[in-house]
Design a protein around this motif. Structure first.
Motif, PDB file in Angstrom:
ATOM      1  N   LEU A  54       0.830  -1.203   0.000  1.00 60.17           N
ATOM      2  CA  LEU A  54       0.000   0.000   0.000  1.00 60.17           C
ATOM      3  C   LEU A  54       0.867   1.257   0.000  1.00 60.17           C
ATOM      4  O   LEU A  54       0.408   2.334  -0.344  1.00 60.17           O
ATOM      5  N   TRP A  55       2.123   1.076   0.424  1.00 61.16           N
ATOM      6  CA  TRP A  55       3.050   2.214   0.620  1.00 61.16           C
ATOM      7  C   TRP A  55       3.717   2.521  -0.717  1.00 61.16           C
ATOM      8  O   TRP A  55       4.786   2.040  -1.033  1.00 61.16           O
ATOM      9  N   LYS A  56       3.020   3.322  -1.527  1.00 64.43           N
ATOM     10  CA  LYS A  56       3.516   3.638  -2.863  1.00 64.43           C
ATOM     11  C   LYS A  56       3.521   5.148  -3.054  1.00 64.43           C
ATOM     12  O   LYS A  56       2.628   5.859  -2.589  1.00 64.43           O
ATOM     13  N   HIS A 112      -0.747   5.531   1.940  1.00 63.56           N
ATOM     14  CA  HIS A 112      -1.241   4.528   2.886  1.00 63.56           C
ATOM     15  C   HIS A 112      -0.072   3.657   3.327  1.00 63.56           C
ATOM     16  O   HIS A 112       0.643   3.084   2.495  1.00 63.56           O
ATOM     17  N   SER A 113       0.109   3.546   4.626  1.00 60.06           N
ATOM     18  CA  SER A 113       1.147   2.668   5.155  1.00 60.06           C
ATOM     19  C   SER A 113       0.684   1.222   5.116  1.00 60.06           C
ATOM     20  O   SER A 113      -0.529   0.931   5.094  1.00 60.06           O
ATOM     21  N   GLY A 160      -2.647  10.111   6.424  1.00 59.69           N
ATOM     22  CA  GLY A 160      -1.775  10.056   5.257  1.00 59.69           C
ATOM     23  C   GLY A 160      -2.170  11.019   4.159  1.00 59.69           C
ATOM     24  O   GLY A 160      -1.624  10.965   3.062  1.00 59.69           O
ATOM     25  N   VAL A 161      -3.099  11.953   4.441  1.00 58.85           N
ATOM     26  CA  VAL A 161      -3.523  12.923   3.430  1.00 58.85           C
ATOM     27  C   VAL A 161      -2.503  14.067   3.419  1.00 58.85           C
ATOM     28  O   VAL A 161      -2.182  14.634   4.462  1.00 58.85           O
ATOM     29  N   ASP A 181       7.997   2.270   7.720  1.00 56.96           N
ATOM     30  CA  ASP A 181       8.183   2.044   6.285  1.00 56.96           C
ATOM     31  C   ASP A 181       9.405   2.819   5.786  1.00 56.96           C
ATOM     32  O   ASP A 181       9.905   3.713   6.465  1.00 56.96           O
ATOM     33  N   LYS A 182       9.836   2.438   4.612  1.00 63.78           N
ATOM     34  CA  LYS A 182      10.883   3.210   3.967  1.00 63.78           C
ATOM     35  C   LYS A 182      10.350   4.606   3.643  1.00 63.78           C
ATOM     36  O   LYS A 182       9.175   4.764   3.330  1.00 63.78           O
TER      37      LYS A 182
END
Length: 819
Positions: free
Chosen positions: A221-223, A246-247, A273-274, A304-305
């Motif tokens: 989701l983390w893109k 989105h994480s 995450g907005v 996350d990265k």
């Protein structure tokens, strides 16, 4: 007291006791209680559970059954001794049996199969699931200390594991390889074989169990979103949502991180995450932004990265054209033809390059004056290139034009001012006031830069323009550029100057032809003619000049021991008029040289000595044989090369002394030197003259290449001055030897260890010269002693037996000691 079950057949009186017995089954003797009269038997009560008891007659405590630590860890008995009548003699005493755990339970997972989900590109080391196992053995022992590992995973497409497990907690996370390579499009399911071992996995006797872990790989989701485009100068209410990320993990904290360190980043992110832009952007100030979104857990650790967000600011037409100059000025000749390029009007637009917002178009709005026509000029719409429409400019009608040029983009317009100067055409040639300036006579020794003649031409074109300015040039008669001509910009007067030194012997007469031209080209049909040409002659008069040397400085080399009358240099001079040259020397203060007056050959006249003068400099004089007053000089430097022609000697003239009576280990430092050149470093060897008296009384020992110690061989010396013959050899080629008669003073000393009584010499009274030498030596010694006293007082408490001269470790210290 706790008795270990390993020590069987132990006996002792009845008392409170503790025993540790490993779990297991069978008959085992634990302990034997001894009886004390009148006791004849024993009785046990309590938690016997049918497997623990005491034999009445013998007092043996035994086990006849199975102990299981997992069911019961402790048994408590009460034991007493009885007499023949069954009456209690002693007790009851408490006997506790502790059950000792053995590793008899393998670990067990709490599930037969585990399932988990991991997202693509998850951070390595971040757990996404856990496995858990238990062991019924004693948790305080290694029996229940469990360690987890991944035995294998299916499939296994890479040489390294894609997953890793914490061997203590059972946390499963992607490995570095897995974080990089996990991709549901390539493989969306993996089965891990996870093993658990007790005994902390440290022994081969440990129990092992395993379970399958089925892991599903899902798309991350983390893109990072595609590049975000935001139009500049937005009028919306801010902040404005621009994207959302989105994480892979729930309940994370989102933050923004910038690398540019801007005064203020005009973006923010909320906890969903907005991402928002917080204020209107200006493309002309900054046209692109790059920052990162990061996620953290509640402990502040990265989840996350970092995710890169790219924003480009889109241009709107919000900048008007700007004239590059407040006033643009061009010049055009009145005879320019139609279509001639006059110049380019330049304007700029800060909007985005190569878009309609920055596209500029040009148009002439007005022309003043509008004579002889109102449309004399044309401007190219897209380039701003200004051209002449027809050949109708006339400076007498209008010498200047003012244009208003309208520059527009899609939404804005700007007026640029342009001024055009009409300049005169070059239709008149320069005309000399006279065509022949006759003759000029000058001496050949006039300095460069001297004006020898002034000339004048006139031009009828517009003054102070390229059409009327006159350039004078020598066209004929001066191939070597001996003369130059400068022009006065206001009067057009020409000044002929000497550019190079004149030489009567080379050229006596110059027949010069002078051209007068304009920098601007003449108009077609007009040509230069004889009116623009003038001639004159330059006659040189001879001046008697002194001889001239071929070089200003002559440098030669010679060994200092070359024989007298050796040729060392030949100098050469000539006389411009051809007279005979005679040579002589000046400044030969040492009379070392002589010169052949006819040939200029320089010979040695007496022995040379490099130690007196290393670079010997004299002046060589060249004079005319017919006129001694006409002369010139050159410098001759003779560098003398060293030969080993000086024997070594002592570096200073002084009288060393020893205080009477002498002590053991006394010594004094001497230093050698040599007047010859030491190319690298001096090397001397020291010895004493080979006679019996010297050998019996003195010895010398080398310290380094330049210093040695002179020491008395015994302490039985009288108070007087002794002559010690010292021999010093150098390292020259060939080596030289110097013999020095060193005077050593043995004298009574004051409390500061300095001589205060002059003693008689060994053989005779000194001469007057020797007395003066002694006085100077004594003064030197006193100076050295005073320095030594201060040095001695400083270290007196450390070493009271320290000598007035200390051992030295390097050349600098040795030099200081001999001062």
């Amino acid at each position: 007291m706790c008795q270990n079950f390993g020590n069987l057949h132990l006996t002792g009186p009845l008392k409170d006791m503790n025993f540790s017995v490993p779990e297991g089954s069978g008959v085992r003797l634990i302990y034997q209680f001894t009886s004390e009269p009148p006791a004849v038997s024993f009785r046990a009560t309590g938690e016997k559970d049918g497997i623990l008891d005491v034999t009445p007659e013998t007092g043996v405590l035994y086990l006849n059954g199975s102990l299981d630590w997992e069911n019961k860890t402790k048994y408590s008995l009460q034991v007493e001794s009885l007499d023949e009548k069954g009456q209690r003699v002693k007790g009851p005493y408490t006997v506790i049996i502790f059950v000792e755990d053995i590793n008899d339970n393998p670990p067990e997972f709490d599930q037969l199969k585990y399932t988990g989900v991991v997202r693509q590109n998850s951070r390595p080391g971040k757990p996404f699931m856990y496995v858990h196992a238990t062991d019924r053995d004693d948790p305080s022992t290694p029996h229940a200390q469990l360690t987890y590992s991944i035995f294998h995973h299916f499939p296994n497409p890479y040489s390294k594991m894609l997953f890793q497990i914490n061997n203590v907690t059972g946390a499963i996370s992607p490995s570095i390889t897995g974080s990089y390579y996990l991709d549901p499009k390539k493989q969306d399911t993996f089965t891990l074989v996870v093993t658990v071992k007790d005994m902390a996995g440290m022994t081969t006797n440990a129990f092992t169990n395993s379970a399958d872990v089925v892991i599903t790989v899902k798309e991350s989701l983390w893109k990072a979103p595609p590049t975000i485009h935001i139009q500049e100068n937005s009028t919306q209410d801010h902040p404005v949502r621009i994207t959302q990320v989105h994480s892979n993990e729930p309940d994370v904290i989102y933050e923004l991180f910038e690398k540019e360190q801007l005064p203020k980043l005009p973006f923010s992110v909320d906890q969903n995450g907005v991402i928002y832009v917080t204020e209107p952007l200006d493309r002309e100030k900054k046209d692109a932004y790059s920052f990162f979104v990061i996620t953290k857990d509640k402990e502040g650790e990265l989840v996350d990265k970092p995710l890169k967000i790219s924003v480009e600011v889109e241009d709107i037409n919000d900048n008007p054209p700007v004239c590059q100059k407040a006033l643009t000025v061009f010049e055009v000749q009145e005879n320019e033809g139609a279509g001639s390029n006059i110049g380019t009007v330049s304007a700029t637009d800060m909007d985005e390059k190569d878009t309609l917002n920055s596209r500029l178009q040009y148009r002439i709005e007005s022309q003043v004056p509008a004579v002889p026509a109102s449309d004399l000029f044309f401007i190219q719409q897209d380039t701003g290139k200004l051209q002449l429409i027809n050949r109708s400019l006339n400076k007498r009608i209008a010498s200047n034009y003012s244009l208003k040029v309208l520059v527009t983009d899609v939404a804005f317009q700007t007026i640029c001012d342009v001024q055009i100067h009409v300049i005169d055409i070059n239709d008149q040639i320069p005309i000399f006031e006279k065509s022949d300036y006759q003759n000029v006579t000058v001496a050949e020794d006039l300095p460069v830069g001297t004006v020898i003649l002034e000339i004048q031409a006139t031009d009828a074109d517009e003054p102070l323009t390229g059409s009327s300015y006159i350039v004078y040039e020598v066209k004929e008669g001066d191939p070597n550029k001996t003369f130059i001509i400068a022009t006065d910009l206001e009067t057009n007067r020409g000044f002929i100057k000497i550019n190079k030194a004149l030489d009567f012997e080379t050229t006596q007469v110059y027949n010069l032809v002078i051209n007068a031209t304009n920098p601007e080209p003449l108009v077609p049909g007009v040509q230069y003619n004889s009116s623009s040409i003038a001639v004159f002659k330059v006659f040189l008069t001879d001046v008697d000049e002194p001889p001239v040397f071929s070089r200003e400085t002559y440098i030669g080399e010679a060994f200092e021991n070359i024989p007298v009358n050796t040729l060392v240099m030949t100098v050469e001079a000539y006389d411009p008029e051809g007279d005979t040259v005679r040579y002589s020397l000046e400044g030969d203060v040492k009379k070392w040289l002589r010169i052949d007056s006819s040939t200029g050959e320089i010979y040695t006249a007496s022995p040379l000595d490099r130690e007196q003068e290393q670079a010997y400099e004299v002046q060589v004089v060249a004079s005319e044989s017919n006129s001694v007053a006409q002369k010139s000089k050159a410098t001759f430097i003779m560098n003398l090369k060293d030969v080993n022609d000086n024997p070594p000697r002592l570096a200073m003239d002084y009288i060393p002394f020893f205080c009477h009576p002498l002590s053991e280990g006394e010594r004094t430092l001497i230093q050698a030197t040599d007047d010859d050149e030491q190319k690298f470093y001096s090397t001397f060897t020291f010895s004493l003259k080979d006679d019996m008296n010297t050998r019996n009384n003195w010895e010398i020992s080398k310290v380094n290449s330049t210093h040695a110690y002179l020491s008395p061989k015994h302490t039985n010396f009288e108070e007087k001055v002794y002559n010690v013959p010292v021999i010093i050899n150098d390292n020259g080629r060939p080596p030289l030897e110097g013999e020095i008669n060193l005077e050593v003073n043995i004298c009574k000393c004051s409390s500061e260890r300095s001589c205060f009584i002059e003693v008689q010499r060994e053989h005779s009274w000194p001469t007057a010269g020797q007395a003066i030498g002694i006085i100077l030596g004594v003064l030197l010694i006193i100076g050295s002693i005073i320095g030594g006293v201060f040095f001695h007082m400083k270290y007196k408490q450390k070493d009271k037996k320290k000598s007035h001269q200390e051992d030295v470790k390097d050349q600098a210290e040795l030099y200081n000691l001999t001062k």
